[in-house]
Design a protein around this motif. Structure first.
Motif, mmCIF file in Angstrom:
data_model
loop_
_atom_site.group_PDB
_atom_site.id
_atom_site.type_symbol
_atom_site.label_atom_id
_atom_site.label_comp_id
_atom_site.label_asym_id
_atom_site.label_seq_id
_atom_site.Cartn_x
_atom_site.Cartn_y
_atom_site.Cartn_z
ATOM 1 N N ASP A 28 -10.847 -1.339 1.648
ATOM 2 C CA ASP A 28 -9.704 -1.744 1.388
ATOM 3 C C ASP A 28 -8.567 -2.258 2.362
ATOM 4 O O ASP A 28 -7.943 -1.177 2.538
ATOM 5 C CB ASP A 28 -9.073 -1.113 0.048
ATOM 6 N N GLY A 63 -6.328 -3.740 2.412
ATOM 7 C CA GLY A 63 -4.674 -3.938 1.812
ATOM 8 C C GLY A 63 -4.454 -5.343 1.598
ATOM 9 O O GLY A 63 -5.183 -6.220 1.454
ATOM 10 N N ARG A 114 3.989 -6.752 -0.286
ATOM 11 C CA ARG A 114 3.857 -5.129 -0.922
ATOM 12 C C ARG A 114 4.789 -5.006 -2.211
ATOM 13 O O ARG A 114 4.378 -4.077 -3.039
ATOM 14 C CB ARG A 114 4.387 -4.419 0.376
#
Length: 253
Positions: free
Chosen positions: A189, A191, A247
């Motif tokens: 991952d 991100g 985010r």
């Protein structure tokens, strides 16, 4: 009613549980590291070879004096020699802006490229006589009467665009290194460090910023150090704001 499938449910259905794209992410990460290395080499070439060479050539051109009279004219000289040419043909198309000039030896036929049709090229006709200034074997200026026009081969004091290319290569190297390292360090991952949307928009902003700042610096005459400074600040700020926004969006889901 909808239920979430656990790993046991997948096994009960006879289907293997979904596997993270670890192999693909590792491959992408390795490729991005290679891109980063290539971009660093290009950046190094621009700032250590191309830029100094261009600056040196311009200084030598501006310092060149008129050539002395000789019985035999060499093909290439470090001085400026004015030669009378006869216009054979001109091309004023969007892709090709040139004048074909006929002169004495060692320049019997010269195809001279221009960046624009003004102020001389557009008015030239077949058979016109013009004065061409030759430096190191190429025609750098064409003059008709008192009107002069630089050719595309004339050295120019425009290092800003060269620096813009080197700056883009340096920022591309940092971009590829950052995304490549995340793919290698976190192959399951990465991100936010993926092509969409973070990587795509960051690369677009980098390219557009370097182009706009470089051209603006050329048009306004700002020093070339202005280019990497402004581009670095804009791209760094964009990277921070994009990362923070994405985010926060992910956390709010």
């Amino acid at each position: 009613m909808t239920t979430m499938r656990s790993g046991t449910a997948w096994e009960a259905d006879g289907q293997p549980p979904p596997q993270p794209r670890v192999g693909q992410n590792l491959l992408v990460g390795a490729a991005l590291i290679v891109v980063s290395v290539v971009a660093v080499l290009i950046c190094h070439f621009v700032f250590t070879s191309w830029l100094p060479s261009d600056r040196t050539q311009y200084r030598e051109y501006k310092a060149a004096e008129a050539c002395p009279a000789r019985s035999v004219t060499p093909r290439a000289e470090d001085c400026l020699r004015e030669i009378t040419f006869t216009v054979e043909d001109t091309s004023l198309g969007a892709k090709r802006t040139t004048a074909t000039l006929l002169g004495p030896e060692p320049f019997p036929r010269m195809v001279v490229s221009f960046g624009d049709t003004e102020p001389v090229l557009s008015g030239l006709q077949r058979g016109d006589r013009v004065t061409g200034t030759v430096w190191r074997g190429v025609v750098v200026v064409v003059a008709e009467r008192d009107v002069r026009q630089n050719s595309s081969d004339a050295p120019r004091d425009e290092p800003q665009m060269i620096v813009a290319v080197g700056t883009f290569a340096g920022l591309l190297a940092a971009w590829a290194l950052m995304f490549g390292a995340m793919h290698l360090a976190r192959p399951r991952d990465p991100g936010l460090f993926t092509w969409r949307p973070y990587g795509k928009w960051l690369l677009i902003v980098t390219g557009a910023t370097c182009a706009v700042v470089g051209l603006s610096a050329v048009w306004t005459g700002l020093p070339w150090l202005f280019v990497p400074t402004v581009c670095g600040v804009v791209v760094a700020g964009t990277a921070w704001f994009l990362h923070r926004d994405l985010r926060l969006r992910r956390a709010g889901r």
